[in-house]
Design a protein around this motif. Sequence first.
Motif, PDB file in Angstrom:
ATOM      1  N   LEU A  33       1.097   4.354  -2.731  1.00  0.00           N
ATOM      2  CA  LEU A  33       0.861   5.742  -2.338  1.00  0.00           C
ATOM      3  C   LEU A  33       2.052   6.604  -2.744  1.00  0.00           C
ATOM      4  O   LEU A  33       1.901   7.707  -3.264  1.00  0.00           O
ATOM      5  CB  LEU A  33       0.642   5.807  -0.823  1.00  0.00           C
ATOM      6  CG  LEU A  33       0.526   7.207  -0.226  1.00  0.00           C
ATOM      7  CD1 LEU A  33      -0.657   7.942  -0.823  1.00  0.00           C
ATOM      8  CD2 LEU A  33       0.391   7.146   1.286  1.00  0.00           C
ATOM      9  N   GLN A  34       3.235   6.055  -2.528  1.00  0.00           N
ATOM     10  CA  GLN A  34       4.449   6.823  -2.811  1.00  0.00           C
ATOM     11  C   GLN A  34       4.577   7.141  -4.302  1.00  0.00           C
ATOM     12  O   GLN A  34       4.929   8.254  -4.688  1.00  0.00           O
ATOM     13  CB  GLN A  34       5.650   6.035  -2.327  1.00  0.00           C
ATOM     14  CG  GLN A  34       6.953   6.762  -2.499  1.00  0.00           C
ATOM     15  CD  GLN A  34       8.039   6.164  -1.614  1.00  0.00           C
ATOM     16  OE1 GLN A  34       8.266   6.574  -0.506  1.00  0.00           O
ATOM     17  NE2 GLN A  34       8.706   5.168  -2.141  1.00  0.00           N
ATOM     18  N   ILE A  35       4.247   6.152  -5.137  1.00  0.00           N
ATOM     19  CA  ILE A  35       4.326   6.387  -6.580  1.00  0.00           C
ATOM     20  C   ILE A  35       3.324   7.465  -6.984  1.00  0.00           C
ATOM     21  O   ILE A  35       3.647   8.393  -7.730  1.00  0.00           O
ATOM     22  CB  ILE A  35       4.069   5.084  -7.354  1.00  0.00           C
ATOM     23  CG1 ILE A  35       5.169   4.069  -7.050  1.00  0.00           C
ATOM     24  CG2 ILE A  35       4.011   5.353  -8.849  1.00  0.00           C
ATOM     25  CD1 ILE A  35       4.876   2.690  -7.558  1.00  0.00           C
ATOM     26  N   SER A  36       2.109   7.368  -6.438  1.00  0.00           N
ATOM     27  CA  SER A  36       1.099   8.373  -6.772  1.00  0.00           C
ATOM     28  C   SER A  36       1.572   9.752  -6.351  1.00  0.00           C
ATOM     29  O   SER A  36       1.391  10.736  -7.065  1.00  0.00           O
ATOM     30  CB  SER A  36      -0.217   8.064  -6.065  1.00  0.00           C
ATOM     31  OG  SER A  36      -0.533   6.721  -6.206  1.00  0.00           O
ATOM     32  N   ILE A  67       0.853  -1.192   0.000  1.00  0.00           N
ATOM     33  CA  ILE A  67       0.000   0.000   0.000  1.00  0.00           C
ATOM     34  C   ILE A  67       0.885   1.237   0.000  1.00  0.00           C
ATOM     35  O   ILE A  67       0.652   2.196  -0.731  1.00  0.00           O
ATOM     36  CB  ILE A  67      -0.938   0.008   1.214  1.00  0.00           C
ATOM     37  CG1 ILE A  67      -1.897  -1.170   1.114  1.00  0.00           C
ATOM     38  CG2 ILE A  67      -1.719   1.316   1.285  1.00  0.00           C
ATOM     39  CD1 ILE A  67      -2.894  -1.241   2.220  1.00  0.00           C
ATOM     40  N   TYR A  68       1.946   1.195   0.817  1.00  0.00           N
ATOM     41  CA  TYR A  68       2.767   2.393   0.899  1.00  0.00           C
ATOM     42  C   TYR A  68       3.441   2.721  -0.439  1.00  0.00           C
ATOM     43  O   TYR A  68       3.441   3.871  -0.865  1.00  0.00           O
ATOM     44  CB  TYR A  68       3.817   2.304   2.013  1.00  0.00           C
ATOM     45  CG  TYR A  68       4.574   3.599   2.057  1.00  0.00           C
ATOM     46  CD1 TYR A  68       3.978   4.731   2.588  1.00  0.00           C
ATOM     47  CD2 TYR A  68       5.823   3.729   1.461  1.00  0.00           C
ATOM     48  CE1 TYR A  68       4.603   5.951   2.558  1.00  0.00           C
ATOM     49  CE2 TYR A  68       6.458   4.956   1.416  1.00  0.00           C
ATOM     50  CZ  TYR A  68       5.843   6.062   1.970  1.00  0.00           C
ATOM     51  OH  TYR A  68       6.449   7.282   1.904  1.00  0.00           O
ATOM     52  N   LEU A  95      -2.792   1.696   7.886  1.00  0.00           N
ATOM     53  CA  LEU A  95      -3.132   1.018   6.624  1.00  0.00           C
ATOM     54  C   LEU A  95      -4.327   1.697   5.975  1.00  0.00           C
ATOM     55  O   LEU A  95      -4.343   1.928   4.759  1.00  0.00           O
ATOM     56  CB  LEU A  95      -3.444  -0.451   6.878  1.00  0.00           C
ATOM     57  CG  LEU A  95      -2.254  -1.347   7.230  1.00  0.00           C
ATOM     58  CD1 LEU A  95      -2.713  -2.759   7.499  1.00  0.00           C
ATOM     59  CD2 LEU A  95      -1.236  -1.351   6.103  1.00  0.00           C
ATOM     60  N   LEU A  96      -5.295   2.025   6.803  1.00  0.00           N
ATOM     61  CA  LEU A  96      -6.515   2.646   6.297  1.00  0.00           C
ATOM     62  C   LEU A  96      -6.206   4.019   5.694  1.00  0.00           C
ATOM     63  O   LEU A  96      -6.620   4.334   4.581  1.00  0.00           O
ATOM     64  CB  LEU A  96      -7.507   2.787   7.459  1.00  0.00           C
ATOM     65  CG  LEU A  96      -8.963   2.609   7.080  1.00  0.00           C
ATOM     66  CD1 LEU A  96      -9.204   1.178   6.656  1.00  0.00           C
ATOM     67  CD2 LEU A  96      -9.850   2.970   8.258  1.00  0.00           C
ATOM     68  N   ILE A  97      -5.443   4.812   6.448  1.00  0.00           N
ATOM     69  CA  ILE A  97      -5.115   6.160   5.982  1.00  0.00           C
ATOM     70  C   ILE A  97      -4.374   6.084   4.648  1.00  0.00           C
ATOM     71  O   ILE A  97      -4.720   6.771   3.692  1.00  0.00           O
ATOM     72  CB  ILE A  97      -4.229   6.897   7.014  1.00  0.00           C
ATOM     73  CG1 ILE A  97      -5.038   7.215   8.253  1.00  0.00           C
ATOM     74  CG2 ILE A  97      -3.646   8.175   6.418  1.00  0.00           C
ATOM     75  CD1 ILE A  97      -4.246   7.933   9.320  1.00  0.00           C
ATOM     76  N   MET A  98      -3.383   5.199   4.584  1.00  0.00           N
ATOM     77  CA  MET A  98      -2.567   5.137   3.368  1.00  0.00           C
ATOM     78  C   MET A  98      -3.403   4.689   2.193  1.00  0.00           C
ATOM     79  O   MET A  98      -3.253   5.203   1.082  1.00  0.00           O
ATOM     80  CB  MET A  98      -1.388   4.182   3.572  1.00  0.00           C
ATOM     81  CG  MET A  98      -0.423   4.678   4.626  1.00  0.00           C
ATOM     82  SD  MET A  98       1.174   3.869   4.584  1.00  0.00           S
ATOM     83  CE  MET A  98       0.723   2.179   4.556  1.00  0.00           C
ATOM     84  N   PHE A  99      -4.289   3.727   2.443  1.00  0.00           N
ATOM     85  CA  PHE A  99      -5.105   3.216   1.349  1.00  0.00           C
ATOM     86  C   PHE A  99      -6.025   4.316   0.811  1.00  0.00           C
ATOM     87  O   PHE A  99      -6.124   4.520  -0.403  1.00  0.00           O
ATOM     88  CB  PHE A  99      -5.915   2.018   1.835  1.00  0.00           C
ATOM     89  CG  PHE A  99      -6.670   1.327   0.740  1.00  0.00           C
ATOM     90  CD1 PHE A  99      -5.988   0.649  -0.255  1.00  0.00           C
ATOM     91  CD2 PHE A  99      -8.051   1.376   0.694  1.00  0.00           C
ATOM     92  CE1 PHE A  99      -6.675   0.028  -1.276  1.00  0.00           C
ATOM     93  CE2 PHE A  99      -8.747   0.752  -0.328  1.00  0.00           C
ATOM     94  CZ  PHE A  99      -8.052   0.076  -1.312  1.00  0.00           C
TER      95      PHE A  99
END
Length: 939
Positions: free
Chosen positions: A430-433, A426-427, A530-534
């Motif tokens: 997020l990082q790529i985005s 997930i991280y 996990l929730l926040i990152m997703f």
Amino acid sequence: MTGSSSLGPASFSTQANALMRKNLTFQKRNLRTNCCLVAFPLILCILVFAIQVLVNAQLDKPKNKCGCISKGVCGIEYSTLDQVGTCPIPSPPEWPALMQLPRPEYRAVNIEPFTDLPDESCRRTGSCPVTILVTGGNRSLGESLVGNLLTSGFSPNSSDVLNTFANILPGSDTDTELNNFLESAFFSNRYMYSVQPRCTTNSTFYVPIKIASITLQQEVRCVQGIQLWRNSSSAVNDEMYKGFRDGNPDRKINEIAAAYDFLNSNENNFNVSIWYNSTYKNDTGSGALGLARAPRSLNAASNAYLQLLRGAGVKMLFDYVKEMPKAGTKFTFDFSSLLGALFFTWVILQLFPVILSSLVYEKQQNLRIMMKMHGLGDAPYWMISYTYFLCLSLVYMLCFVLFGSIIGLKFFRLNDYTIQFVFYFIYINLQISLAFLAATVFSNVKTATVIGHICVFGSGLMGAYLFQFFIEDESFSRGWVVVMECFPGFALYRGLYELSQYSLTADSLGIDGMRWKNLSDSDNGMRVVLLIMFIEWLIVLPVAFYVDQVISVGSGVKKHPLFFLQNIRKKRMPSFRKPSLQRQGSKVFVEMDKPDVAQEREKVEQLMLEPTSSHAIVCDNLKKVYPGRDGNPEKLAVRGLSLALPPGECFGMLGPNGAGKTSFISMMIGLTTPTSGSGFVQGLDIRTDMDRIYTSMGVCPQHDLLWETLTGREHLLFYGRLKNFKGAALMQAVEDSLRSVNLFHGGVGDKKAGKYSGGMKRRLSVAISLIGDPKVVYMDEPSTGLDPASRNNLWNVVKRAKQGRAIILTTHSMEEAEVLCDRLGIFVDGSLQCIGNPKELKGRYGGSYVFTMTTSSSQEEEVLNLVHRLSPSANKIYHISGTQKFEMPKQEVRITDVFAAVEKAKSKFTIYAWGLADTTLEDVFIKVARGAQAFNTLS
Ligand SMILES: *[C@@H]1O[C@H](CO)[C@@H](O)[C@H](O)[C@H]1NC(C)=O
Ligand SMILES: *[C@@H]1O[C@H](CO)[C@@H](O)[C@H](O)[C@H]1NC(C)=O
Ligand SMILES: *[C@@H]1O[C@H](CO)[C@@H](O)[C@H](O)[C@H]1NC(C)=O
Ligand SMILES: *[C@@H]1O[C@H](CO)[C@@H](O)[C@H](O)[C@H]1NC(C)=O
Ligand SMILES: *[C@@H]1O[C@H](CO)[C@@H](O)[C@H](O)[C@H]1NC(C)=O
Ligand SMILES: *[C@@H]1O[C@H](CO)[C@@H](O)[C@H](O)[C@H]1NC(C)=O
């Protein structure tokens, strides 16, 4: 050049395939960088491991080991409390079994809804009795049993401590530890209790407790125990449930020491169930269970039953409890887990600047536009780039976790791998985005890289020294911690922190690290993270795409902020082309136009009435207006340009800098949209059909847009694929293309473009613009910066390429324009000033000779006279320290007269140099440009 261009636009998958192959080749070339990248986690892991080994070596020093007084006399008795943990314990100490009692301030009192309990006033003095609840099938039996539970009037025997405790009902309100090598009741500063039916005044006594080499006097106080009958076990249960502590300040706390349900017991059958509180434990963060002080409660009940049956003289004594012996252990501390959160945050964040700079690189080098102009759509670009970075990140993380696991870092080994996988996965998404989003802001690789690295190290340090402080500070609002975790760096830090905490306790207690079930632990922040990152990922990715389309610099046409609505609008209002209306609007210009320009305009109007695709390029009254900014008036970059180019023609566009040539080309290649008017390429409208136009278009930009590490052949393969060439046809096209620009021999085509000379790069750019047999090619100053030989070479290529396609070429070199172009247009201040083939133009605007003469400055006057005698209307066009240039109308002078006059003058004064020249295209250009500019400043 081979092949017909009947190939349609490349499909999504073809484009994706082309980009993927190009990226993979690019990566293969970047092997060293990639190795360094993958080595980074390895190095950090090894560093952490080395630190761990060092720490372990330090900890294993004698001072931390189980202590010794002198040689040979070692053991738990001779150790400090710090050393005790590592001692071998061949014969564990014996401790009296205690009953768990509630703290005085929580003991049950008579407050609503509780009745028949002691008065509340005792809480103030700390003298509340402990309450024991009893129930069962036979009340009289139950009450007589509990009557035996508590004994009174026992005198302590200081020489037999264990026996003393066995004869009373001892209790403690301390928290239990995880093991019983040291009973915490004897190591706290709290006193112990003996529970008695009633306390006499001097019932406190001291017993000596020998621990290692010291002896403590443990104070044992009397506490009154009251037993209350309840009608059913559910009543007992209910009363306990109502009184427990749950952190709610409004709740009335009423804790019960223990409760007995004697069930169906009778004289022949003893059946009891006991309530005890096992949550009295010291679980600072570990979540592991402490020992429960249950055995004493059971012994009390059994003893009472025995006495009921056999009389008070018979006793069932419970002397002590002790643990099993154990061997000595090493004193280790999982330092890697402690450091892990910070180090691993750095390792994972490290990918951010890598992705960011790679994205910004393609933008800074304008490679993204270049790919777009050769037919690469945004969707395949995004999909492949995203997938590609995802793979890169996955490989990186895999290496990271593998190295860590292999060298034995507990951080990786003890926590559930699936949790780690989900977390990292997930991280990195997020990082790529985020990198995509950040890339829209930057246009310079260096800035992006520097800022990226600052983010990496800043986030790590802030996480370790600021954020961690807040996590660990219980009094800090959890809500704010969650708010802080919305910053992705902190979210990552929190996740790693939790993993490290779990592995730390897991290592010290020998239990499992984080498992899925631990996600519901009250103080485990992993679930929230996990929730926040997703959620952030779901938000950031579309936002990045949107921002890229709307405000990004360097990715081509900036779309309208509501671009996604445009399709809908179009459907609702079908756009009609209204030639008649547009014609009227353009009348004003027609009158101002020069005859040749007007003629071209009429030709275009004719073509527009009966649309055929006989002309490769038709521009119909194209206009581009840049809106005024910061108080500047709006700028008319192109003011109504009409032009028609048949296939096979090379049109040269001349004009001073800032004349609007680039704006015109930008409109034609789809980088910007025209303000009004339209252009048609092969009958396709540039306003609506750009995607199809791209497939039959080639662009050679002013600056070579090449990947330094790809070879010429790879460039051509990539662009060829974008042009929908496949298999053998692709190979053939690339081969032909390389041959045509003289990059085939000597394996030049297989050398990296970074090693090419300027001329080779330029030729490669031209080859790229010509691959795939485009019907229309735009070349922006193709020969700038080339030496004469390379330039000739290039001209030959372009000349050969002219067949069957229309080429629009901008240049500042008149020589080039003359050599290559069939027609020329001089473009000044947004409109064409003249149009025609080079000979015509020279004839039309020439009509004069240029006479140059250099003398000493004192003789300038003489020269002036000489010229005026030759041609009265001669015009001085240039003058600098003795050198003068004049323009003389052709009808006034004869060349022989000039020669004669100069010969004569030579005898009068010294002439250093002189010359007479026919007008060149350069003169035409200067004249037209000056004239137009003068006209424009007048009007
Ligand atoms: C209850 O226990 C007592 C002895 O303690 C016994 O005498 C009596 O019979 C028992 N009652 C019942 C209903 O079993
Ligand atoms: C105390 O305990 C010791 C050893 O068990 C025993 O010899 C002694 O009689 C006891 N003293 C009393 C007063 O009970
Ligand atoms: C318990 O039982 C007794 C007698 O059976 C009865 O008087 C009393 O009200 C009961 N108490 C409760 C709280 O139900
Ligand atoms: C059990 O003990 C814990 C403290 O360790 C306390 O918070 C809780 O209220 C107790 N439960 C009951 C039912 O008394
Ligand atoms: C003890 O009590 C439980 C619960 O009432 C019952 O299920 C069990 O049979 C009893 N045991 C004996 C030996 O009576
Ligand atoms: C729990 O144990 C730690 C050390 O093991 C100690 O510092 C702390 O005071 C203990 N807490 C209580 C409530 O006993």
